[in-house]
Design a protein around this motif. Structure first.
Motif, PDB file in Angstrom:
ATOM      1  N   PHE A  15       0.835  -1.205   0.000  1.00  0.00           N
ATOM      2  CA  PHE A  15       0.000   0.000   0.000  1.00  0.00           C
ATOM      3  C   PHE A  15       0.872   1.259   0.000  1.00  0.00           C
ATOM      4  O   PHE A  15       0.580   2.235  -0.692  1.00  0.00           O
ATOM      5  CB  PHE A  15      -0.929   0.015   1.211  1.00  0.00           C
ATOM      6  CG  PHE A  15      -1.988  -1.056   1.192  1.00  0.00           C
ATOM      7  CD1 PHE A  15      -2.392  -1.658   0.006  1.00  0.00           C
ATOM      8  CD2 PHE A  15      -2.590  -1.470   2.377  1.00  0.00           C
ATOM      9  CE1 PHE A  15      -3.366  -2.641  -0.007  1.00  0.00           C
ATOM     10  CE2 PHE A  15      -3.572  -2.460   2.369  1.00  0.00           C
ATOM     11  CZ  PHE A  15      -3.950  -3.041   1.181  1.00  0.00           C
ATOM     12  N   THR A  17       3.872   1.572  -1.211  1.00  0.00           N
ATOM     13  CA  THR A  17       4.451   1.710  -2.550  1.00  0.00           C
ATOM     14  C   THR A  17       3.482   2.414  -3.487  1.00  0.00           C
ATOM     15  O   THR A  17       3.871   3.303  -4.262  1.00  0.00           O
ATOM     16  CB  THR A  17       4.818   0.327  -3.108  1.00  0.00           C
ATOM     17  OG1 THR A  17       5.828  -0.258  -2.285  1.00  0.00           O
ATOM     18  CG2 THR A  17       5.314   0.421  -4.545  1.00  0.00           C
ATOM     19  N   TYR A  18       2.220   2.010  -3.417  1.00  0.00           N
ATOM     20  CA  TYR A  18       1.213   2.681  -4.253  1.00  0.00           C
ATOM     21  C   TYR A  18       1.172   4.182  -3.952  1.00  0.00           C
ATOM     22  O   TYR A  18       1.166   5.015  -4.883  1.00  0.00           O
ATOM     23  CB  TYR A  18      -0.170   2.071  -4.030  1.00  0.00           C
ATOM     24  CG  TYR A  18      -1.270   2.956  -4.562  1.00  0.00           C
ATOM     25  CD1 TYR A  18      -1.513   3.057  -5.926  1.00  0.00           C
ATOM     26  CD2 TYR A  18      -2.027   3.752  -3.689  1.00  0.00           C
ATOM     27  CE1 TYR A  18      -2.480   3.910  -6.422  1.00  0.00           C
ATOM     28  CE2 TYR A  18      -3.001   4.611  -4.184  1.00  0.00           C
ATOM     29  CZ  TYR A  18      -3.227   4.686  -5.550  1.00  0.00           C
ATOM     30  OH  TYR A  18      -4.171   5.539  -6.047  1.00  0.00           O
ATOM     31  N   HIS A  19       1.147   4.547  -2.675  1.00  0.00           N
ATOM     32  CA  HIS A  19       1.099   5.969  -2.314  1.00  0.00           C
ATOM     33  C   HIS A  19       2.341   6.700  -2.813  1.00  0.00           C
ATOM     34  O   HIS A  19       2.250   7.854  -3.276  1.00  0.00           O
ATOM     35  CB  HIS A  19       0.960   6.121  -0.796  1.00  0.00           C
ATOM     36  CG  HIS A  19      -0.377   5.702  -0.266  1.00  0.00           C
ATOM     37  ND1 HIS A  19      -1.566   6.238  -0.718  1.00  0.00           N
ATOM     38  CD2 HIS A  19      -0.716   4.791   0.691  1.00  0.00           C
ATOM     39  CE1 HIS A  19      -2.583   5.683  -0.075  1.00  0.00           C
ATOM     40  NE2 HIS A  19      -2.096   4.800   0.780  1.00  0.00           N
ATOM     41  N   HIS A  22       1.910   7.175  -6.508  1.00  0.00           N
ATOM     42  CA  HIS A  22       0.815   8.113  -6.774  1.00  0.00           C
ATOM     43  C   HIS A  22       1.293   9.559  -6.645  1.00  0.00           C
ATOM     44  O   HIS A  22       0.883  10.433  -7.417  1.00  0.00           O
ATOM     45  CB  HIS A  22      -0.329   7.847  -5.797  1.00  0.00           C
ATOM     46  CG  HIS A  22      -1.582   8.595  -6.126  1.00  0.00           C
ATOM     47  ND1 HIS A  22      -2.424   8.225  -7.161  1.00  0.00           N
ATOM     48  CD2 HIS A  22      -2.137   9.710  -5.582  1.00  0.00           C
ATOM     49  CE1 HIS A  22      -3.446   9.062  -7.225  1.00  0.00           C
ATOM     50  NE2 HIS A  22      -3.288   9.979  -6.279  1.00  0.00           N
ATOM     51  N   HIS A  91      -2.880  10.674 -11.614  1.00  0.00           N
ATOM     52  CA  HIS A  91      -3.055   9.233 -11.858  1.00  0.00           C
ATOM     53  C   HIS A  91      -4.542   8.880 -11.736  1.00  0.00           C
ATOM     54  O   HIS A  91      -5.004   8.425 -10.700  1.00  0.00           O
ATOM     55  CB  HIS A  91      -2.243   8.419 -10.856  1.00  0.00           C
ATOM     56  CG  HIS A  91      -0.887   8.034 -11.342  1.00  0.00           C
ATOM     57  ND1 HIS A  91      -0.679   7.330 -12.516  1.00  0.00           N
ATOM     58  CD2 HIS A  91       0.347   8.251 -10.819  1.00  0.00           C
ATOM     59  CE1 HIS A  91       0.612   7.123 -12.680  1.00  0.00           C
ATOM     60  NE2 HIS A  91       1.262   7.674 -11.681  1.00  0.00           N
ATOM     61  N   ASP A  96      -0.379   3.791 -11.624  1.00  0.00           N
ATOM     62  CA  ASP A  96       0.391   3.643 -10.383  1.00  0.00           C
ATOM     63  C   ASP A  96       0.018   2.346  -9.671  1.00  0.00           C
ATOM     64  O   ASP A  96       0.878   1.658  -9.099  1.00  0.00           O
ATOM     65  CB  ASP A  96       0.188   4.845  -9.470  1.00  0.00           C
ATOM     66  CG  ASP A  96      -1.274   5.267  -9.335  1.00  0.00           C
ATOM     67  OD1 ASP A  96      -2.151   4.701 -10.027  1.00  0.00           O
ATOM     68  OD2 ASP A  96      -1.547   6.189  -8.546  1.00  0.00           O
ATOM     69  N   ALA A  97      -1.250   1.983  -9.737  1.00  0.00           N
ATOM     70  CA  ALA A  97      -1.710   0.719  -9.145  1.00  0.00           C
ATOM     71  C   ALA A  97      -1.168  -0.469  -9.927  1.00  0.00           C
ATOM     72  O   ALA A  97      -0.727  -1.471  -9.350  1.00  0.00           O
ATOM     73  CB  ALA A  97      -3.242   0.680  -9.115  1.00  0.00           C
ATOM     74  N   THR A 100       2.453  -0.968  -9.124  1.00  0.00           N
ATOM     75  CA  THR A 100       2.587  -1.512  -7.772  1.00  0.00           C
ATOM     76  C   THR A 100       2.368  -3.017  -7.760  1.00  0.00           C
ATOM     77  O   THR A 100       3.158  -3.777  -7.182  1.00  0.00           O
ATOM     78  CB  THR A 100       1.589  -0.838  -6.821  1.00  0.00           C
ATOM     79  OG1 THR A 100       1.874   0.566  -6.748  1.00  0.00           O
ATOM     80  CG2 THR A 100       1.660  -1.432  -5.420  1.00  0.00           C
ATOM     81  N   LEU A 356      -8.230   0.254  -1.851  1.00  0.00           N
ATOM     82  CA  LEU A 356      -6.832  -0.160  -1.811  1.00  0.00           C
ATOM     83  C   LEU A 356      -6.669  -1.665  -1.658  1.00  0.00           C
ATOM     84  O   LEU A 356      -5.689  -2.245  -2.139  1.00  0.00           O
ATOM     85  CB  LEU A 356      -6.102   0.538  -0.662  1.00  0.00           C
ATOM     86  CG  LEU A 356      -5.557   1.941  -0.918  1.00  0.00           C
ATOM     87  CD1 LEU A 356      -4.785   2.412   0.301  1.00  0.00           C
ATOM     88  CD2 LEU A 356      -4.677   1.978  -2.153  1.00  0.00           C
ATOM     89  N   LEU A 359      -5.439  -3.852  -4.507  1.00  0.00           N
ATOM     90  CA  LEU A 359      -4.027  -4.008  -4.845  1.00  0.00           C
ATOM     91  C   LEU A 359      -3.472  -5.290  -4.237  1.00  0.00           C
ATOM     92  O   LEU A 359      -2.620  -5.966  -4.833  1.00  0.00           O
ATOM     93  CB  LEU A 359      -3.216  -2.817  -4.326  1.00  0.00           C
ATOM     94  CG  LEU A 359      -3.573  -1.437  -4.876  1.00  0.00           C
ATOM     95  CD1 LEU A 359      -2.733  -0.375  -4.187  1.00  0.00           C
ATOM     96  CD2 LEU A 359      -3.366  -1.387  -6.372  1.00  0.00           C
TER      97      LEU A 359
END
Length: 377
Positions: A15, A17-19, A22, A91, A96-97, A100, A356, A359
């Motif tokens: 999670f 990493t996604y942020h 983003h 995004h 970005d998702a 990830t 989230l 993911l």
């Protein structure tokens, strides 16, 4: 460690990493920070990484016992769009998702210590939004020795519900026609002395509306932009620029639309006396279904989410440059997984959001797909 267990144990890091991705949203061909972040993570995990001098795409590999390759693809770029009155890089398409999930699939498979039967390749491509990144990655050899290819895309709630997934997205073909009309300027009191570029554009619109094809598949072709530099109300405009949006659910229908457009431009030039120059830009082909690839993805979804969480087919009238990989490599088994994630209000909406947790199970589905392919292929 079992790759699925790795993803479970690193859920919060996934999670984060996604942020991280983003926050560094970057437009097509400018994905420098995004690429560097992913390169660092991949190299730190001991994964082989290849970068390129002319763009920010990445090819990462876990070597296998054979030089045949099973590949997983993600995209890097974001959109430039207006958000609350401010134009920014945003995004809103989920790239970005995607990056990830593909990253964590690579990390999980690397952490397992497996010696895979085939080489595993993770393709992070630039410029999907411009429909150019896949072509560039192929030019740089990203598909060499690839025998199976998988991708993923977040789907709106109305296409694939949350906690569900589809083993195949049937995208349509899409293209943007950009053109210029050159007429002849004249005083509005003497229109017979001029060639009105706007009237030529209206003729194009009329003829586009007259296109009727004998197909049950959806298609559309329409002028979406028209502009002149004329600032005077009493002058016949000499030049006009226009944009046409063309879409079809099959490549064959798109070929027909393209041919009809060419014929219409020739007719308009003959009938109006104006000169029309045009070309197709930002073109992406329609999906080609491959049952072999779909079966691997379907079984992975069943394993991770359950049999009743499978949406057999996700049909989208949007476009995706992932399908250049199959159009340019006929017979390549490939599919794009449609991930249900509670996405609303829709893709490319400036305030797009999703759950989230998707993911977490999305990365597991991708990893399981690769594992099943290694077992059976």
């Amino acid at each position: 460690m079992n790759p699925i267990d790795y993803i479970e144990q690193n859920k919060e890091l996934l999670f984060q990493t996604y942020h991280d991705l983003h926050r560094v949203a970057e437009p097509s061909w400018e994905e420098q920070k995004t690429s560097q972040y992913l390169v660092n993570r991949l190299k730190n995990a001991g994964i082989l990484v290849k970068t390129f001098p002319t763009h920010y795409g990445i090819v990462a590999e876990i070597p296998g016992q054979s030089d045949q390759v099973i590949a997983l693809r993600a995209d890097l770029d974001a959109l430039v769009q207006e958000v609350d009155g401010v134009v920014k890089v945003n995004h809103s398409c989920g790239h970005d998702a995607h990056s990830t999930m593909v990253l964590y699939s690579a990390l999980a498979l690397a952490a397992s210590g497996m010696n895979p039967k085939h080489t595993l390749r993770f393709i992070f491509q630039p410029a999907e939004e411009k429909g150019e990144g896949a072509l560039q990655m192929m030019e740089d050899g990203a598909l060499e020795q690839v025998k199976l290819l998988f991708g993923v895309h977040m789907r709106p709630q109305f296409e694939v519900p949350y906690s569900h997934a589809s083993p195949v997205i049937i995208h349509g073909s899409a293209g943007t026609v950009k053109g210029t009309i050159k007429g002849r300027q004249a005083h509005a009191a003497r229109p017979q002395d001029g060639i009105n570029a706007i009237e030529a554009a209206a003729l194009i619109v009329q003829k586009l509306k007259g296109i009727k094809l004998e197909t049950k598949l959806p298609y559309s072709i329409k002028m979406t932009q028209l502009h002149t530099e004329n600032e005077s109300s009493n002058v016949i405009p000499e030049t006009a620029g226009f944009t046409i949006d063309a879409r079809a659910q099959s490549n064959e229908v798109m070929d027909i639309l393209t041919q009809r457009t060419h014929e219409i431009m020739e007719q308009v030039m003959e009938e109006s006396g104006a000169f029309v120059q045009w070309k197709m830009e930002e073109y992406v082909p329609a999906a080609i279904k491959n049952e072999k690839a779909i079966k691997f993805a379907e079984n992975a979804i069943k394993d991770i989410l359950g049999e009743h969480q499978v949406v057999p087919v996700c049909v989208s009238q949007g476009g995706e440059d992932f399908h250049f990989y199959t159009v340019k490599n006929p017979g390549l088994p490939a599919t794009m997984i449609g991930l249900g994630c509670g996405l609303a209000p829709g893709l490319h909406h400036p305030k797009m959001t999703f759950q989230l947790e998707a993911l977490h199970y999305g990365a597991k589905i991708l990893t399981k797909t690769i594992m099943l392919a290694l077992e059976e292929y």
